[in-house]
Motif scaffolding. Structure first.
Motif, PDB file in Angstrom:
ATOM      1  N   ALA A 112       0.760  -1.493   0.217  1.00  0.00           N
ATOM      2  CA  ALA A 112       0.371   0.118   0.524  1.00  0.00           C
ATOM      3  C   ALA A 112       0.765   1.158  -0.230  1.00  0.00           C
ATOM      4  O   ALA A 112       0.586   2.256  -0.883  1.00  0.00           O
ATOM      5  CB  ALA A 112      -1.091  -0.345   0.953  1.00  0.00           C
ATOM      6  N   LEU A 124       0.983   3.984  -2.664  1.00  0.00           N
ATOM      7  CA  LEU A 124       0.944   5.479  -2.561  1.00  0.00           C
ATOM      8  C   LEU A 124       2.528   6.489  -2.971  1.00  0.00           C
ATOM      9  O   LEU A 124       2.237   7.626  -4.011  1.00  0.00           O
ATOM     10  CB  LEU A 124       1.236   5.508  -1.145  1.00  0.00           C
ATOM     11  CG  LEU A 124       0.854   7.113   0.286  1.00  0.00           C
ATOM     12  CD1 LEU A 124      -0.361   7.790  -1.196  1.00  0.00           C
ATOM     13  CD2 LEU A 124       0.462   7.450   1.056  1.00  0.00           C
ATOM     14  N   ARG A 146       1.907   7.105  -6.687  1.00  0.00           N
ATOM     15  CA  ARG A 146       1.127   7.786  -6.548  1.00  0.00           C
ATOM     16  C   ARG A 146       1.822   9.562  -6.924  1.00  0.00           C
ATOM     17  O   ARG A 146       1.937  10.129  -7.367  1.00  0.00           O
ATOM     18  CB  ARG A 146      -0.152   8.100  -6.240  1.00  0.00           C
ATOM     19  CG  ARG A 146      -1.603   8.746  -6.423  1.00  0.00           C
ATOM     20  CD  ARG A 146      -1.045  10.073  -5.530  1.00  0.00           C
ATOM     21  NE  ARG A 146      -1.753  10.742  -5.349  1.00  0.00           N
ATOM     22  CZ  ARG A 146      -2.095  12.334  -5.250  1.00  0.00           C
ATOM     23  NH1 ARG A 146      -1.214  13.209  -4.465  1.00  0.00           N
ATOM     24  NH2 ARG A 146      -3.485  13.267  -5.546  1.00  0.00           N
ATOM     25  N   LYS A 181      -7.296  14.486   1.120  1.00  0.00           N
ATOM     26  CA  LYS A 181      -6.873  13.914   1.035  1.00  0.00           C
ATOM     27  C   LYS A 181      -5.119  13.789   2.260  1.00  0.00           C
ATOM     28  O   LYS A 181      -5.125  12.556   2.948  1.00  0.00           O
ATOM     29  CB  LYS A 181      -5.611  12.561  -0.672  1.00  0.00           C
ATOM     30  CG  LYS A 181      -4.342  11.954  -0.308  1.00  0.00           C
ATOM     31  CD  LYS A 181      -3.629  12.024  -0.590  1.00  0.00           C
ATOM     32  CE  LYS A 181      -2.833  12.928  -1.022  1.00  0.00           C
ATOM     33  NZ  LYS A 181      -1.298  13.656  -1.207  1.00  0.00           N
ATOM     34  N   GLN A 235      -5.196  11.193   5.283  1.00  0.00           N
ATOM     35  CA  GLN A 235      -3.130  10.727   5.846  1.00  0.00           C
ATOM     36  C   GLN A 235      -2.323  11.782   7.476  1.00  0.00           C
ATOM     37  O   GLN A 235      -2.100  10.433   7.882  1.00  0.00           O
ATOM     38  CB  GLN A 235      -2.032  10.944   4.938  1.00  0.00           C
ATOM     39  CG  GLN A 235      -2.357  10.379   3.351  1.00  0.00           C
ATOM     40  CD  GLN A 235      -2.218  11.421   2.769  1.00  0.00           C
ATOM     41  OE1 GLN A 235      -1.180  12.109   1.837  1.00  0.00           O
ATOM     42  NE2 GLN A 235      -1.506   9.676   1.328  1.00  0.00           N
ATOM     43  N   TRP A 270      -6.870   4.016   5.168  1.00  0.00           N
ATOM     44  CA  TRP A 270      -7.450   3.305   4.212  1.00  0.00           C
ATOM     45  C   TRP A 270      -8.595   4.433   2.949  1.00  0.00           C
ATOM     46  O   TRP A 270      -8.192   4.249   1.295  1.00  0.00           O
ATOM     47  CB  TRP A 270      -8.149   1.950   3.927  1.00  0.00           C
ATOM     48  CG  TRP A 270      -6.893   0.641   4.501  1.00  0.00           C
ATOM     49  CD1 TRP A 270      -7.365   0.248   6.108  1.00  0.00           C
ATOM     50  CD2 TRP A 270      -6.534   0.125   3.783  1.00  0.00           C
ATOM     51  NE1 TRP A 270      -5.798  -0.569   6.090  1.00  0.00           N
ATOM     52  CE2 TRP A 270      -5.590  -1.177   5.042  1.00  0.00           C
ATOM     53  CE3 TRP A 270      -5.553   0.827   2.306  1.00  0.00           C
ATOM     54  CZ2 TRP A 270      -5.121  -1.415   4.481  1.00  0.00           C
ATOM     55  CZ3 TRP A 270      -5.066  -0.504   1.844  1.00  0.00           C
ATOM     56  CH2 TRP A 270      -3.579  -1.461   3.161  1.00  0.00           C
ATOM     57  N   SER A 311      -7.948   7.400   2.798  1.00  0.00           N
ATOM     58  CA  SER A 311      -6.680   8.146   2.732  1.00  0.00           C
ATOM     59  C   SER A 311      -6.596   7.570   1.235  1.00  0.00           C
ATOM     60  O   SER A 311      -5.511   8.934   0.172  1.00  0.00           O
ATOM     61  CB  SER A 311      -5.740   8.857   3.577  1.00  0.00           C
ATOM     62  OG  SER A 311      -4.529   7.688   3.840  1.00  0.00           O
ATOM     63  N   LEU A 312      -5.686   6.393   1.164  1.00  0.00           N
ATOM     64  CA  LEU A 312      -5.539   5.776   0.265  1.00  0.00           C
ATOM     65  C   LEU A 312      -5.722   5.653  -0.729  1.00  0.00           C
ATOM     66  O   LEU A 312      -5.495   6.526  -2.508  1.00  0.00           O
ATOM     67  CB  LEU A 312      -5.007   4.513   0.405  1.00  0.00           C
ATOM     68  CG  LEU A 312      -4.362   3.509  -1.144  1.00  0.00           C
ATOM     69  CD1 LEU A 312      -2.786   4.222  -0.877  1.00  0.00           C
ATOM     70  CD2 LEU A 312      -3.902   1.975  -0.788  1.00  0.00           C
TER      71      LEU A 312
END
Length: 218
Positions: free
Chosen positions: A128, A132, A135, A159, A163, A201, A203-204
């Motif tokens: 994960a 991120l 990204r 986001k 986070q 999650w 936020s991802l």
């Protein structure tokens, strides 16, 4: 040739004339601000951003050294400085192109550093965090090609807030409220750590959906 120009409000007229002359000569001019001759726009919107990036190193050192309280306060101060940075830039009439590029980048440094530490500890899955990270690298590259600097969208801002909130919960010091709930209970730290895990999650998902929104703009 690419040439960057910048000034405070007093040099705005001269900077504009120089930029126009350079552009007429065929140069690629990058205007770093200010965007007005008013004194209120002199706020250095990248100053606090640099401070947040620098804070990433002592944050990791504090985590690695087991100084949970210091790490938590460093993260909180970083988040508060981000909020204050945005408020001051809006009050000054908007930040510069350079600030629009630098601010999200420094947020990434401050957020990804503890996330990688949490993944190394097995608190969060490594895949994960790599997703991120991919990204963030993709969007940083996209921003580099945007004349406006690619300011953060509302999805991107949401986001970042999620986070920060998830990290503050995940890094809540074990000594704060550990005795609440009685024997055999999770205690306050355990409850907050669990909340932080589940908050990570969405936020991802916001990170991935906001990335798609940026790329659709071209």
């Amino acid at each position: 040739m690419r040439i960057a120009v910048g000034s405070d409000h007093a040099g705005y007229a001269l900077k504009t004339a120089v930029a126009e002359h350079l552009a007429a000569a065929g140069h690629d001019v990058v205007d770093l601000g200010t965007d007005s001759a008013e004194a209120s726009v002199d706020y250095p919107d990248f100053g606090a951003a640099v401070g947040r990036a620098v804070a990433g190193l002592p944050l990791i050192v504090a985590l690695a050294g087991g100084w949970e309280v210091a790490a938590w306060w460093l993260l909180l101060l970083g988040g508060l400085s981000d909020a204050a940075d945005g408020w001051l830039a809006r009050r000054a009439g908007g930040g510069s192109v350079w600030g629009a590029r630098l601010d999200p980048l420094t947020d990434k440094i401050l957020i990804l550093a503890p996330l990688l530490w949490l993944a190394a500890k097995g608190v969060l899955p490594l895949w994960a965090i790599w997703l991120l990270l991919a990204r963030e690298l993709l969007i940083s590259g996209w921003r580099a090609g945007q004349g406006s600097g690619g300011p953060a969208s509302w999805g991107g801002k949401a986001k970042t807030i999620l986070q920060f909130a998830a990290l503050l919960l995940l890094l809540w010091p074990n000594g704060w409220g550990a005795d609440l709930g009685g024997p055999g209970s999770f205690g306050l730290p355990g409850i907050l750590h669990l909340l932080g895990y589940w908050l990570f999650w969405p936020s991802l998902l916001l990170a991935l959906s906001s990335a798609w929104g940026y790329l659709r703009k071209g």
